[in-house]
Design a protein around this motif. Structure first.
Motif, PDB file in Angstrom:
ATOM      1  N   SER A 216       0.318  -1.113  -0.328  1.00  0.00           N
ATOM      2  CA  SER A 216       0.133   0.073   0.103  1.00  0.00           C
ATOM      3  C   SER A 216       0.851   1.181  -0.123  1.00  0.00           C
ATOM      4  CB  SER A 216      -0.704   0.145   0.722  1.00  0.00           C
ATOM      5  OG  SER A 216      -0.296  -0.152   2.243  1.00  0.00           O
ATOM      6  N   ASP A 217       2.460   1.002   0.023  1.00  0.00           N
ATOM      7  CA  ASP A 217       2.758   2.337   0.257  1.00  0.00           C
ATOM      8  C   ASP A 217       4.527   1.501   0.433  1.00  0.00           C
ATOM      9  OD1 ASP A 217       4.300   2.120   2.928  1.00  0.00           O
ATOM     10  OD2 ASP A 217       1.978   1.687   3.607  1.00  0.00           O
ATOM     11  N   PRO A 218       5.495   2.350   0.592  1.00  0.00           N
ATOM     12  CA  PRO A 218       6.591   2.299   0.159  1.00  0.00           C
ATOM     13  C   PRO A 218       7.624   1.832   0.822  1.00  0.00           C
ATOM     14  CG  PRO A 218       6.635   4.399  -0.247  1.00  0.00           C
ATOM     15  CD  PRO A 218       5.516   4.362  -0.040  1.00  0.00           C
ATOM     16  N   GLU A 219       7.057   1.701   2.713  1.00  0.00           N
ATOM     17  CA  GLU A 219       7.246   0.272   3.599  1.00  0.00           C
ATOM     18  C   GLU A 219       6.151  -0.160   4.365  1.00  0.00           C
ATOM     19  OE1 GLU A 219       6.678   4.249   3.450  1.00  0.00           O
ATOM     20  OE2 GLU A 219       8.939   4.217   3.126  1.00  0.00           O
ATOM     21  N   THR A 220       5.215  -1.140   3.069  1.00  0.00           N
ATOM     22  CA  THR A 220       5.218  -1.735   3.227  1.00  0.00           C
ATOM     23  C   THR A 220       5.063  -2.643   2.191  1.00  0.00           C
ATOM     24  OG1 THR A 220       3.658  -0.420   4.397  1.00  0.00           O
ATOM     25  CG2 THR A 220       2.136  -2.455   4.133  1.00  0.00           C
ATOM     26  N   PRO A 221       4.530  -3.790   2.596  1.00  0.00           N
ATOM     27  CA  PRO A 221       5.672  -5.579   1.387  1.00  0.00           C
ATOM     28  C   PRO A 221       4.155  -5.231   1.033  1.00  0.00           C
ATOM     29  CG  PRO A 221       5.228  -6.762   4.088  1.00  0.00           C
ATOM     30  CD  PRO A 221       5.173  -4.975   4.070  1.00  0.00           C
ATOM     31  N   THR A 222       4.628  -6.840  -0.144  1.00  0.00           N
ATOM     32  CA  THR A 222       2.682  -7.116  -0.707  1.00  0.00           C
ATOM     33  C   THR A 222       2.904  -8.250   0.263  1.00  0.00           C
ATOM     34  OG1 THR A 222       3.209  -6.510  -3.052  1.00  0.00           O
ATOM     35  CG2 THR A 222       2.408  -8.089  -2.708  1.00  0.00           C
ATOM     36  N   VAL A 223       2.171  -9.156   0.474  1.00  0.00           N
ATOM     37  CA  VAL A 223       1.289 -10.356   1.117  1.00  0.00           C
ATOM     38  C   VAL A 223       1.081 -10.837   0.516  1.00  0.00           C
ATOM     39  CG1 VAL A 223       0.509 -11.156   3.625  1.00  0.00           C
ATOM     40  CG2 VAL A 223       1.561  -8.578   3.476  1.00  0.00           C
ATOM     41  N   PHE A 224       1.640 -12.420   0.349  1.00  0.00           N
ATOM     42  CA  PHE A 224       0.655 -13.806  -0.015  1.00  0.00           C
ATOM     43  C   PHE A 224       0.261 -14.449   1.377  1.00  0.00           C
ATOM     44  CE2 PHE A 224       3.097 -12.131  -3.233  1.00  0.00           C
ATOM     45  CZ  PHE A 224       2.469 -11.930  -4.027  1.00  0.00           C
ATOM     46  N   THR A 225      -0.985 -15.169   1.334  1.00  0.00           N
ATOM     47  CA  THR A 225      -2.043 -15.461   2.403  1.00  0.00           C
ATOM     48  C   THR A 225      -1.821 -16.460   2.376  1.00  0.00           C
ATOM     49  OG1 THR A 225      -4.036 -14.654   1.909  1.00  0.00           O
ATOM     50  CG2 THR A 225      -2.527 -13.478   3.494  1.00  0.00           C
ATOM     51  N   PHE A 226      -2.178 -17.969   2.831  1.00  0.00           N
ATOM     52  CA  PHE A 226      -1.904 -18.906   2.601  1.00  0.00           C
ATOM     53  C   PHE A 226      -2.900 -19.657   3.844  1.00  0.00           C
ATOM     54  CE2 PHE A 226       1.475 -17.796   0.114  1.00  0.00           C
ATOM     55  CZ  PHE A 226       1.180 -18.857  -1.287  1.00  0.00           C
ATOM     56  N   TYR A 227      -4.125 -20.376   3.207  1.00  0.00           N
ATOM     57  CA  TYR A 227      -4.920 -20.434   5.058  1.00  0.00           C
ATOM     58  C   TYR A 227      -4.759 -22.748   4.551  1.00  0.00           C
ATOM     59  CZ  TYR A 227      -8.749 -21.568   8.463  1.00  0.00           C
ATOM     60  OH  TYR A 227      -9.574 -21.689   9.066  1.00  0.00           O
ATOM     61  N   GLU A 228      -3.795 -22.972   6.256  1.00  0.00           N
ATOM     62  CA  GLU A 228      -4.239 -24.405   6.131  1.00  0.00           C
ATOM     63  C   GLU A 228      -5.480 -25.212   7.014  1.00  0.00           C
ATOM     64  OE1 GLU A 228      -3.877 -27.771   7.046  1.00  0.00           O
ATOM     65  OE2 GLU A 228      -2.945 -27.289   8.592  1.00  0.00           O
ATOM     66  N   LYS A 229      -6.735 -25.414   5.997  1.00  0.00           N
ATOM     67  CA  LYS A 229      -7.872 -25.873   6.749  1.00  0.00           C
ATOM     68  C   LYS A 229      -7.767 -27.081   8.400  1.00  0.00           C
ATOM     69  CE  LYS A 229     -12.657 -26.121   5.188  1.00  0.00           C
ATOM     70  NZ  LYS A 229     -13.765 -26.854   4.003  1.00  0.00           N
ATOM     71  N   ASP A 230      -6.864 -27.409   7.705  1.00  0.00           N
ATOM     72  CA  ASP A 230      -7.227 -28.655   8.978  1.00  0.00           C
ATOM     73  C   ASP A 230      -6.424 -27.643   9.911  1.00  0.00           C
ATOM     74  OD1 ASP A 230      -7.322 -31.102   7.092  1.00  0.00           O
ATOM     75  OD2 ASP A 230      -5.586 -31.518   7.023  1.00  0.00           O
ATOM     76  N   THR A 231      -5.663 -27.261  10.892  1.00  0.00           N
ATOM     77  CA  THR A 231      -5.374 -26.461  11.414  1.00  0.00           C
ATOM     78  C   THR A 231      -6.239 -25.130  11.520  1.00  0.00           C
ATOM     79  OG1 THR A 231      -3.149 -26.429  11.073  1.00  0.00           O
ATOM     80  CG2 THR A 231      -3.598 -28.204  11.838  1.00  0.00           C
ATOM     81  N   SER A 232      -6.780 -24.885  11.072  1.00  0.00           N
ATOM     82  CA  SER A 232      -6.896 -23.468  10.274  1.00  0.00           C
ATOM     83  C   SER A 232      -6.195 -22.512  11.003  1.00  0.00           C
ATOM     84  CB  SER A 232      -8.000 -23.221  11.906  1.00  0.00           C
ATOM     85  OG  SER A 232      -9.089 -24.219  11.531  1.00  0.00           O
ATOM     86  N   THR A 233      -4.935 -23.068  10.070  1.00  0.00           N
ATOM     87  CA  THR A 233      -3.330 -21.524  10.497  1.00  0.00           C
ATOM     88  C   THR A 233      -3.559 -20.842   9.055  1.00  0.00           C
ATOM     89  OG1 THR A 233      -2.567 -23.219  11.505  1.00  0.00           O
ATOM     90  CG2 THR A 233      -0.960 -21.653  10.696  1.00  0.00           C
ATOM     91  N   TRP A 234      -3.012 -19.364   9.657  1.00  0.00           N
ATOM     92  CA  TRP A 234      -2.363 -18.555   8.177  1.00  0.00           C
ATOM     93  C   TRP A 234      -1.173 -18.806   7.851  1.00  0.00           C
ATOM     94  CZ3 TRP A 234      -5.359 -17.611   4.590  1.00  0.00           C
ATOM     95  CH2 TRP A 234      -7.042 -16.538   4.682  1.00  0.00           C
ATOM     96  N   GLN A 235      -0.838 -19.191   7.147  1.00  0.00           N
ATOM     97  CA  GLN A 235       0.805 -19.149   6.883  1.00  0.00           C
ATOM     98  C   GLN A 235       0.736 -18.307   6.019  1.00  0.00           C
ATOM     99  OE1 GLN A 235       1.615 -23.415   5.833  1.00  0.00           O
ATOM    100  NE2 GLN A 235      -0.162 -22.994   4.766  1.00  0.00           N
ATOM    101  N   TYR A 236       2.112 -17.450   5.988  1.00  0.00           N
ATOM    102  CA  TYR A 236       2.033 -16.150   5.189  1.00  0.00           C
ATOM    103  C   TYR A 236       4.021 -15.747   4.147  1.00  0.00           C
ATOM    104  CZ  TYR A 236      -1.095 -14.176   7.775  1.00  0.00           C
ATOM    105  OH  TYR A 236      -2.558 -14.240   8.432  1.00  0.00           O
ATOM    106  N   ILE A 237       3.798 -15.316   2.803  1.00  0.00           N
ATOM    107  CA  ILE A 237       5.316 -14.994   2.241  1.00  0.00           C
ATOM    108  C   ILE A 237       4.971 -14.008   2.150  1.00  0.00           C
ATOM    109  CG2 ILE A 237       6.040 -15.463   0.164  1.00  0.00           C
ATOM    110  CD1 ILE A 237       4.775 -17.865  -0.030  1.00  0.00           C
TER     111      ILE A 237
END
Length: 331
Positions: free
Chosen positions: A40-61
């Protein structure tokens, strides 16, 4: 782009035998993110979000779009406790995504020692040429001291299990971006979050507004400090995004973040105006009736080792221990 995975390990927990490790070759499809959240701005990254359904976990790249440097936050190994099968399909998807998009992973970040899923940190390090440091908050040593005796582990075997022990308020670079480490204890004593521009990776220190808060009854957890950590997050600017460690949706799709302003207005446990006494008493009462997480014992034995499995016995078999509490004497 497709890549070849190296193996699927099969592990049986507790008294069940471990199936021998075997090698097979399969094509690992590129992991598909649930969403791409552009910078959204020069200080903020691009975020890719991956949802692991069995444990309801969010993983982030998390990616610096200018340099393609990336960090991976809270990755998951697939584990079926009924069969004892441990596999790497979810982690292989992350690796394939990294390779397909030409990213350079510079760190693997853990927000805390998870009790509800096994970390894929060590496997990812191995698959990403073995030179990506696995990082966690410096108070992981307190967690290791607590749980090593429970599982019959020598503390000396856990020394330097992680590559980097992050200090409170430490800063490091992600390409052209700066990442700030926040100590967020309460759910666990070692818990940290990561602030990169307006993106905050809060782990289990706060959940989406309709979910509220995480339990604080694990050894070393503390309801009072959990409340303080949540207030620290709610004191951030209102347009900051709090990316959570889990989501447990009811009557909606899963979602990975809400803004600080949304949390202040709607968090069911700590919205603006909720006093500490009310939250603390509610959280203690709630935690008193919760059962143990389904993957508690296998998760902790692996996660305090930074994702390594226990060493095999003389026959090459790997075992995970489950402590048993007896109310009666059995001969």
């Amino acid at each position: 782009m497709f890549r070849l995975t190296s193996r699927t390990a099969s592990v049986r927990a507790s008294a069940m035998r471990v199936q021998p490790r075997h090698v097979h070759i399969q094509f690992a499809p590129t992991g598909q993110p649930w969403r791409r959240h552009p910078s959204s701005d020069p200080e903020t990254p691009t975020v890719f979000t991956f949802y692991e359904k069995d444990t309801s976990t969010w993983q982030y790249i998390v990616v610096d779009p200018r340099t393609s440097e990336a960090v991976i936050i809270d990755p998951v190994l697939d584990y079926d406790p009924a069969s004892g099968v441990l596999s790497t399909a979810t982690a292989d998807g992350l690796v394939s995504f990294v390779e397909h998009n030409g990213l350079k992973v510079i760190r693997i970040l853990e927000t805390h020692a998870h009790a509800d899923h096994l970390t894929a940190a060590q496997y990812l390090k191995q698959e990403l040429n073995g030179d990506v440091p696995v990082c966690i908050g410096q108070r992981i040593k307190q967690v290791q001291e607590t749980f090593a005796p429970i599982y019959g582990l020598e503390l000396s075997s856990l020394e330097n299990a992680f590559d980097v022990y992050l200090g409170d308020n430490e800063e490091f670079k992600l390409g052209s971006l700066s990442c700030h480490v926040l100590h967020l204890p309460g759910h666990t004593p070692d818990h940290v979050g990561f602030v990169i521009g307006k993106a905050v990776f809060a782990g289990d220190s706060i959940f989406n507004p309709d979910v509220g808060s995480a339990r604080a009854d694990f050894p070393g957890g503390n309801v009072e400090t959990l409340y303080a950590s949540m207030q620290r997050l709610l004191s951030l600017p209102g347009d900051y995004r709090l990316y959570v460690g889990h989501d447990y949706p009811q009557n909606r799709d899963q979602t990975c973040f809400s803004t600080v302003a949304e949390q202040r207005a709607k968090n069911r446990h700590v919205k603006e105006g909720t006093d500490a006494t009310t939250f603390i008493q509610w959280r203690k009462d709630r935690d008193a009736v919760l059962g143990a997480p389904r993957l508690l014992h296998p998760s902790l034995q692996v996660n305090i080792r930074a994702g390594r499995l226990p060493p095999p016995d003389e026959h090459g078999r790997v075992f995970l221990r489950t402590p048993v509490k007896l109310d009666v004497k059995l001969e």
